[in-house]
Structures are given as C-alpha cells and as structure tokens.
Design an enzyme around this catalytic site. Structure first.
Site, short mmCIF file in Angstrom:
data_model
loop_
_atom_site.label_atom_id
_atom_site.label_comp_id
_atom_site.label_asym_id
_atom_site.label_seq_id
_atom_site.Cartn_x
_atom_site.Cartn_y
_atom_site.Cartn_z
N GLY A 1 0.83 -1.21 0.00
CA GLY A 1 0.00 0.00 0.00
C GLY A 1 0.86 1.25 0.00
O GLY A 1 2.06 1.18 -0.27
N ASN A 2 0.25 2.37 0.27
CA ASN A 2 1.02 3.61 0.37
C ASN A 2 0.40 4.48 1.46
O ASN A 2 -0.66 4.16 2.00
CB ASN A 2 1.08 4.34 -0.98
CG ASN A 2 -0.29 4.70 -1.49
OD1 ASN A 2 -0.96 5.54 -0.91
ND2 ASN A 2 -0.72 4.05 -2.56
N ILE A 3 1.06 5.59 1.77
CA ILE A 3 0.66 6.35 2.96
C ILE A 3 -0.32 7.48 2.65
O ILE A 3 -0.56 8.34 3.48
CB ILE A 3 1.89 6.93 3.70
CG1 ILE A 3 2.69 7.86 2.78
CG2 ILE A 3 2.75 5.82 4.27
CD1 ILE A 3 3.74 8.68 3.51
#
Ligand code: CTP
Length: 405
Positions: free
Chosen positions: A207-209
């Site tokens: 995922g990413n932030i």
C-alpha cells in the site's frame, strides 16, 4: 461585522430532532439563526426548543404578524438558507415553486445560496419523481446534499439518512465562505482519493501512505460550489464530506472499474488517488506462513493498470475534463516543471496538478503547494495553501477548461 444570517428550515420528518444539533452548532459558531419549521415538523420538535436554542422568535406561519411580511423579509435578508431535513414533499414543493407555507415562501424569495439536506426512506429518495426534482434543483444552483446511507427509521437500511449535523454545518460554512457561489451547479464530477492496496495474501498488502485528504477536500469544495459529486475512495484516513456519493474500492483494478462506471456522463474526472504502480503477480489464497518459507521471500511484482491513462484512452463523445495529480521529486523548479510537462504529455490528460514531494512531506499534511499545468502549455502556480484552497484552484482551472471547449 454582523454575524452571518442563516435561515434553518425544518421539514416534517423524524430527522427533525437532528436539526436541533445543526441549530446548536450554527448558533455556537456565531451565526444568527432563524428557524422556520413546517407545521409537520412541529409534530417532532416544538416551538419552545427552536426558540430557546436560537434565542430568537420562531415564525411558523404566513399569518403570524403579517405586518412584518416575514415570508419576504426572511428570504431576502438571509446569507444562506439550509433545510434539514428536506423531505420528499419539501423537495417537490421547492422544485415546483409551490409556496403554501412560510418555509416554501422563504425558498422562493431567497437570493442567497440554498443548501438542502434530504432525509427520507430509500424508496422515496430513489423514486424517479424525487430524483428528477433533485436534478432540477441542482441545475438551478441549489446545493442538494446526497443523503447518508445507513439505518433509517425502523429496521430498513439504505440511502436516505440525514447527513451528520456536523457535516451539514460544515457545508453551510463552506457556502458562506464562498461568494459568488454555484459555478459548478448542474455539473457532475468524479474524484478519486486515498491509496490503493494490492494484496499478496488474504491479510497482507502493498500500500502507500496517502491519507486521501486532498481528494476529500476536492469533493467537499465541489459540493459547496454546487456540483454533484461521486467520490471513489480507496482506504481514506479521513471522513468523506457530506453530500457526496461514495464508492469504496481497494485495488487499482477495482478503482479502474469504479472510475469507468462513474465517469459516464461526468463533466470532470479528477484522479487524486495514489494508485499502486505494481501488484504481486500472484495473490495467495491462504496466509503465507513464515515456517514454509526460506529466509527470503521473493514477491514477483507486475505493473497495475494505469487508471488515468485508461480513462484518457477510452474517453469519447462529450469529453469530460480529465485531471491528474503528480507527485515528483526534483532538484529545482525548472526540473519540476520539465517532469510535470513530460508526465502531462505521457498521460494525455487535460490538466496535471504537480506537487513536489521529498523536501517537505505532502502526504497527510494540511497544506500543499502545487503547479497546475494545462496541455496547451499553461502553468498556474498555487503558493503554499490549505488543501481546500488548492482544491478551489483546481476547480477554477476545470471551469476555465469548460469555458475553453
Ligand atoms: N495513476 C493512475 N494509475 C496508476 C498510477 C497513477 O491512474 N497505476 C494516476 C494518479 O492518480 C495520478 C497520475 O496518474 O493522477 C500520476 O501519478 P504518479 O504516481 O505521479 O505517476 P506515475 O504514472 O505512477 O509515474 P511515475 O511513478 O513514474 O512518476
């Protein structure tokens, strides 16, 4: 400066009790609120409550003190009229200009922004009569919030719940901050927000932030400018705003599907989501056990679909304006601009909102600094500002595109 004058109309639905919270919130945040309940609304909450909490007399009838001509004065003098709850009946009367009680008279005399927060049973909301009334009201610049989805009176669940009082108050405050208003009235826009997740087993993902904050602000500001908004949301860390249709997705593939569906007939599509560029080639159907693995775990990644490029490729007929976002790391403004123009050309969208990442953190931050590039070589610099202000600049650029085409 005198406080903003708000008329709070309350129609006859069970959600009238939640309008008490809307009144309190508006009054406590410095608005002068005059409550205009319909006769039916008084079956749910009485005059004493409205009057005590607004610290003002409550007009309920056309025939109270006719010498004050309150049905004309209230509408003319208001800075914003908000109706919560707006029932199916109220929406119908507002659409057709029926003025058979004080509230509908106020709606006809008001020349200020009008915000309607519907609440009714799902069947009533989805009925073609209501949907056509809502479309007509929106085409006139009235802001009709999408109802929330959830538990309704009794056991039924579905769209038709009154949006949360805090969200209605925020919508009113947004509208009051914005003059002139309604330049997105009658437009349908789609915004993607958040960050996608690509699963490699049932409990793990890449995922990413991204918090989704910029996309949520884009959706919120579009609502307050009068647009009908679909928010395609991938794992938001913040609440979506009131008045939008939310489509929740997880992976890039799901995002593409939701965007292609939502984009049909839209006037603008903004891709603010942080989409994973790679996904595991294989997703294990059961949890990958540590004990079954050698010391290293090699995940083979493969490219995901480029949603924006795909939207560009598939668009036809009445073209929506397509807006991309780009997060770039650059040594200076010249390199940033070059990278941006290069990406704009590569993606083929109409506008690209470029922000520099790396030196200052943008993900999750309250503020941002961007350059909006146009495909004809235009470039608009938006100095450090809140994500709401950045969103307004993006919609300004979209409005400019609509005028150009
Ligand atoms: N985007 C997309 N689908 C992807 C990747 C990105 O639709 N698989 C969209 C983003 O939502 C954004 C724009 O493309 O609007 C640019 O995203 P960005 O991550 O900056 O660019 P990439 O295409 O991923 O290129 P690179 O990582 O090489 O900079």
């Amino acid at each position: 400066m005198s406080p903003p004058r708000v008329v709070l109309g309350v129609a006859g639905g069970i959600a009238a009790y939640k309008a008490v919270e809307v009144l309190r919130g508006l009054a406590e945040s410095g608005h002068e609120v005059t409550v205009v309940p319909t006769e039916a609304a008084l079956n749910f909450v009485g005059v004493a409550t409205w009057s005590a909490l607004s610290a003002r007399p409550v007009a309920t009838s056309l025939w109270t003190n006719p010498n004050e001509v309150s049905h004309v004065k209230l509408g003319q003098e208001a800075d914003c009229v908000v109706v919560a709850p707006a029932t199916a009946d109220l929406l119908a009367r507002a659409t057709h200009g029926i003025a058979n009680d004080l509230l509908t008279n106020v709606l006809l005399t008001a020349r200020c922004p009008i915000v309607l927060a519907p609440a009714m049973h799902t069947e009533m909301w989805q009925h073609p009569a209501t949907q056509s009334n809502v479309a007509t009201l929106r085409s006139r610049g009235v802001i009709v919030l999408e109802p929330a989805t959830g538990r309704l009176t009794g056991a039924d669940v579905g769209p038709g719940r009154l949006p949360e009082p805090a969200a209605i108050i925020a919508a009113v405050q947004d509208v009051l901050r914005r003059t002139p208003t309604g330049d997105l009235a009658g437009r349908r826009v789609v915004v993607s927000a958040g960050g996608t997740r690509e699963a490699w087993d049932p409990v793990r993902f890449i995922g990413n932030i991204s918090s989704g904050r910029q996309g949520v602000e884009l959706a919120r500001t579009a609502v307050s400018r009068g647009a009908q908004v679909t928010l395609v949301a991938a794992h938001l860390a913040v609440e979506p705003p009131a008045g939008v249709t939310v489509r929740s997705v997880s992976s890039a593939a799901q995002l593409l599907e939701a965007m292609l569906t939502a984009a049909v007939g839209a006037d603008a599509v903004v891709m603010a989501a942080a989409v994973a560029d790679f996904r595991p080639e294989v997703t294990a159907t059961s949890k990958i056990k540590k004990l079954d693995q050698p010391a290293d775990l090699n995940l083979k990644l493969t490219a995901t679909v480029d949603v924006l490029a795909e939207l560009v490729r598939r668009r036809a007929g009445d073209l929506p304006v397509l807006v991309g976002f780009a997060a770039e790391t650059a040594v200076d403004a010249t390199e940033l601009s070059e990278l941006g123009h290069h990406k704009l050309a590569r993606k083929g969208c109409d506008l690209l909102v470029v922000n520099e990442v790396g030196r200052q953190v943008v993900f999750g931050a309250e503020e941002n600094e961007v350059t909006i590039l146009g495909h004809e070589g235009t470039s608009v610099q938006v100095p450090r500002a809140t994500k709401a202000a950045i969103s307004d600049a993006v919609w300004d650029a979209v409005v400019h595109e609509w005028k150009r085409t």
